[in-house]
Scaffold this motif. Sequence first.
Motif, PDB file in Angstrom:
ATOM      1  N   ALA A   1      -6.245  21.535 -21.036  1.00 44.54           N
ATOM      2  CA  ALA A   1      -7.010  22.515 -21.717  1.00 44.54           C
ATOM      3  C   ALA A   1      -8.488  21.977 -21.645  1.00 44.54           C
ATOM      4  O   ALA A   1      -8.523  20.792 -22.051  1.00 44.54           O
ATOM      5  CB  ALA A   1      -6.520  23.118 -22.981  1.00 44.54           C
ATOM      6  N   ILE A   2      -9.563  22.675 -21.239  1.00 41.40           N
ATOM      7  CA  ILE A   2     -10.881  22.248 -21.597  1.00 41.40           C
ATOM      8  C   ILE A   2     -11.424  22.691 -22.732  1.00 41.40           C
ATOM      9  O   ILE A   2     -12.101  22.022 -23.384  1.00 41.40           O
ATOM     10  CB  ILE A   2     -11.596  23.008 -20.217  1.00 41.40           C
ATOM     11  N   ASP A   3     -11.242  23.894 -23.270  1.00 38.94           N
ATOM     12  CA  ASP A   3     -11.783  24.539 -24.186  1.00 38.94           C
ATOM     13  C   ASP A   3     -11.117  24.353 -25.517  1.00 38.94           C
ATOM     14  O   ASP A   3     -11.568  24.676 -26.577  1.00 38.94           O
ATOM     15  CB  ASP A   3     -11.586  26.054 -24.148  1.00 38.94           C
TER      16      ASP A   3
ATOM     17  N   ARG B   1     -15.683  19.495 -19.969  1.00 41.34           N
ATOM     18  CA  ARG B   1     -16.046  19.655 -21.415  1.00 41.34           C
ATOM     19  C   ARG B   1     -17.298  19.488 -21.745  1.00 41.34           C
ATOM     20  O   ARG B   1     -17.804  20.310 -22.639  1.00 41.34           O
ATOM     21  CB  ARG B   1     -14.943  18.697 -22.471  1.00 41.34           C
ATOM     22  N   LEU B   2     -17.964  18.472 -21.214  1.00 42.21           N
ATOM     23  CA  LEU B   2     -19.320  18.155 -21.383  1.00 42.21           C
ATOM     24  C   LEU B   2     -20.465  19.364 -20.995  1.00 42.21           C
ATOM     25  O   LEU B   2     -21.117  19.883 -21.617  1.00 42.21           O
ATOM     26  CB  LEU B   2     -19.840  16.870 -20.773  1.00 42.21           C
ATOM     27  N   TYR B   3     -19.964  20.051 -19.673  1.00 43.05           N
ATOM     28  CA  TYR B   3     -20.562  21.067 -19.090  1.00 43.05           C
ATOM     29  C   TYR B   3     -20.613  22.137 -20.079  1.00 43.05           C
ATOM     30  O   TYR B   3     -21.690  22.809 -20.428  1.00 43.05           O
ATOM     31  CB  TYR B   3     -20.181  21.397 -17.785  1.00 43.05           C
ATOM     32  N   PHE B   4     -19.326  22.531 -20.439  1.00 46.32           N
ATOM     33  CA  PHE B   4     -19.121  23.716 -21.302  1.00 46.32           C
ATOM     34  C   PHE B   4     -19.731  23.514 -22.645  1.00 46.32           C
ATOM     35  O   PHE B   4     -19.786  24.611 -23.363  1.00 46.32           O
ATOM     36  CB  PHE B   4     -17.676  24.290 -21.281  1.00 46.32           C
ATOM     37  N   ARG B   5     -19.853  22.290 -23.309  1.00 44.89           N
ATOM     38  CA  ARG B   5     -20.512  22.307 -24.375  1.00 44.89           C
ATOM     39  C   ARG B   5     -21.903  22.925 -24.582  1.00 44.89           C
ATOM     40  O   ARG B   5     -22.479  23.452 -25.416  1.00 44.89           O
ATOM     41  CB  ARG B   5     -20.568  20.709 -24.597  1.00 44.89           C
ATOM     42  N   PHE B   6     -22.529  22.699 -23.420  1.00 40.46           N
ATOM     43  CA  PHE B   6     -23.654  23.333 -23.245  1.00 40.46           C
ATOM     44  C   PHE B   6     -24.018  24.668 -22.516  1.00 40.46           C
ATOM     45  O   PHE B   6     -25.091  25.526 -22.897  1.00 40.46           O
ATOM     46  CB  PHE B   6     -24.639  22.471 -22.319  1.00 40.46           C
ATOM     47  N   LYS B   7     -22.978  25.306 -21.937  1.00 46.27           N
ATOM     48  CA  LYS B   7     -22.657  26.337 -21.103  1.00 46.27           C
ATOM     49  C   LYS B   7     -21.457  27.084 -21.688  1.00 46.27           C
ATOM     50  O   LYS B   7     -20.686  27.237 -20.940  1.00 46.27           O
ATOM     51  CB  LYS B   7     -22.859  26.188 -19.647  1.00 46.27           C
ATOM     52  N   PRO B   8     -21.394  27.500 -22.808  1.00 45.22           N
ATOM     53  CA  PRO B   8     -19.991  28.150 -23.139  1.00 45.22           C
ATOM     54  C   PRO B   8     -19.608  29.384 -22.535  1.00 45.22           C
ATOM     55  O   PRO B   8     -20.504  29.890 -22.071  1.00 45.22           O
ATOM     56  CB  PRO B   8     -20.152  28.277 -24.776  1.00 45.22           C
ATOM     57  N   THR B   9     -18.400  29.376 -22.428  1.00 43.53           N
ATOM     58  CA  THR B   9     -17.696  30.664 -21.735  1.00 43.53           C
ATOM     59  C   THR B   9     -16.586  31.330 -22.604  1.00 43.53           C
ATOM     60  O   THR B   9     -15.953  30.328 -23.326  1.00 43.53           O
ATOM     61  CB  THR B   9     -17.250  30.482 -20.252  1.00 43.53           C
ATOM     62  N   ARG B  10     -16.328  32.408 -22.640  1.00 41.79           N
ATOM     63  CA  ARG B  10     -15.335  33.144 -23.358  1.00 41.79           C
ATOM     64  C   ARG B  10     -13.772  32.890 -22.600  1.00 41.79           C
ATOM     65  O   ARG B  10     -12.690  33.306 -23.002  1.00 41.79           O
ATOM     66  CB  ARG B  10     -15.616  34.444 -23.539  1.00 41.79           C
ATOM     67  N   LEU B  11     -13.885  32.287 -21.405  1.00 44.55           N
ATOM     68  CA  LEU B  11     -12.873  32.420 -20.480  1.00 44.55           C
ATOM     69  C   LEU B  11     -11.994  31.023 -20.853  1.00 44.55           C
ATOM     70  O   LEU B  11     -12.718  30.029 -20.780  1.00 44.55           O
ATOM     71  CB  LEU B  11     -13.293  32.324 -19.099  1.00 44.55           C
ATOM     72  N   PRO B  12     -10.790  31.271 -21.306  1.00 40.06           N
ATOM     73  CA  PRO B  12      -9.954  29.782 -21.423  1.00 40.06           C
ATOM     74  C   PRO B  12      -9.989  29.247 -19.864  1.00 40.06           C
ATOM     75  O   PRO B  12      -9.916  29.796 -19.073  1.00 40.06           O
ATOM     76  CB  PRO B  12      -8.544  30.447 -21.725  1.00 40.06           C
ATOM     77  N   LEU B  13      -9.908  27.881 -20.231  1.00 39.05           N
ATOM     78  CA  LEU B  13     -10.088  27.184 -18.934  1.00 39.05           C
ATOM     79  C   LEU B  13      -8.911  25.762 -19.060  1.00 39.05           C
ATOM     80  O   LEU B  13      -8.727  25.059 -20.137  1.00 39.05           O
ATOM     81  CB  LEU B  13     -11.559  26.357 -18.906  1.00 39.05           C
ATOM     82  N   ALA B  14      -8.535  25.269 -18.048  1.00 39.28           N
ATOM     83  CA  ALA B  14      -7.978  24.162 -17.618  1.00 39.28           C
ATOM     84  C   ALA B  14      -8.492  23.408 -16.457  1.00 39.28           C
ATOM     85  O   ALA B  14      -9.158  23.997 -15.652  1.00 39.28           O
ATOM     86  CB  ALA B  14      -6.397  24.637 -17.288  1.00 39.28           C
ATOM     87  N   ALA B  15      -8.194  21.996 -16.640  1.00 41.88           N
ATOM     88  CA  ALA B  15      -8.913  21.051 -15.568  1.00 41.88           C
ATOM     89  C   ALA B  15      -7.846  20.636 -14.417  1.00 41.88           C
ATOM     90  O   ALA B  15      -6.659  20.448 -15.071  1.00 41.88           O
ATOM     91  CB  ALA B  15      -9.218  19.792 -16.134  1.00 41.88           C
TER      92      ALA B  15
END
Length: 216
Positions: A23-25, A87-101
């Motif tokens: 998981a990313i989020d 995780r680093l990217y979405f720390r600055f560009k958060p999204t409501r979409l659950p994510l996996a890598a």
Amino acid sequence: MTITERRPPLKLGEPAPDFTLPAIDREGTVSLADYRGRSPLLLAIFRGLYCPLCRRAIALLGLSRAKLQGAGVESLGIIATKPEHARLYFRFKPTRLPLAADPDMTMHQAYGLPMPALTPEFSQALDPLRFNPTGELPEPLPLLEAVHALDRLHGFEPNENYRQEAQRQFPQLAGEFLVDRDGIIRWVYIETAKDGWASLGKFPTEGELLAAARAL
């Protein structure tokens, strides 16, 4: 045009392949089994974060998540980027979409998403085309110019990790699958499958997703 050999894209009525991915989020992993018996799932399989078209689609799908939940469907985005980079990217560009890598693109292969071979014929097919799939550019541009222009517009500066990602993944296609609560594919979207290479980077609209969700 030659396509890298892999299974054909999944079709309606086929079982969705199981998966377990980081998981990313949040901490831990996410799997198809988390949803089976609980809720239908819109599974969106993207290229890595080097791709501005995918980044835009992820952001928009995050905005549509609540409406999809209202139609009884959960959402999950799969990104072909290493977990720590995502995780680093979405720390600055958060999204409501659950994510996996899924940096090794195992999901693209398992779900049969095509990856055209980089042949002269492929380049010739793209050369005359002009792209502005997100509508953010003043005018359509050749693919590489459009990508660079969108990166600048989004304030995205590719580092060596993303450049390697792009070299390894291009021209992998993306796709979205609606999986029912029993794990069966009920709706499929494959990038470029309907309208050819001119539609590269176009993803389903919120209205199309909601129509598919309500048809379950």
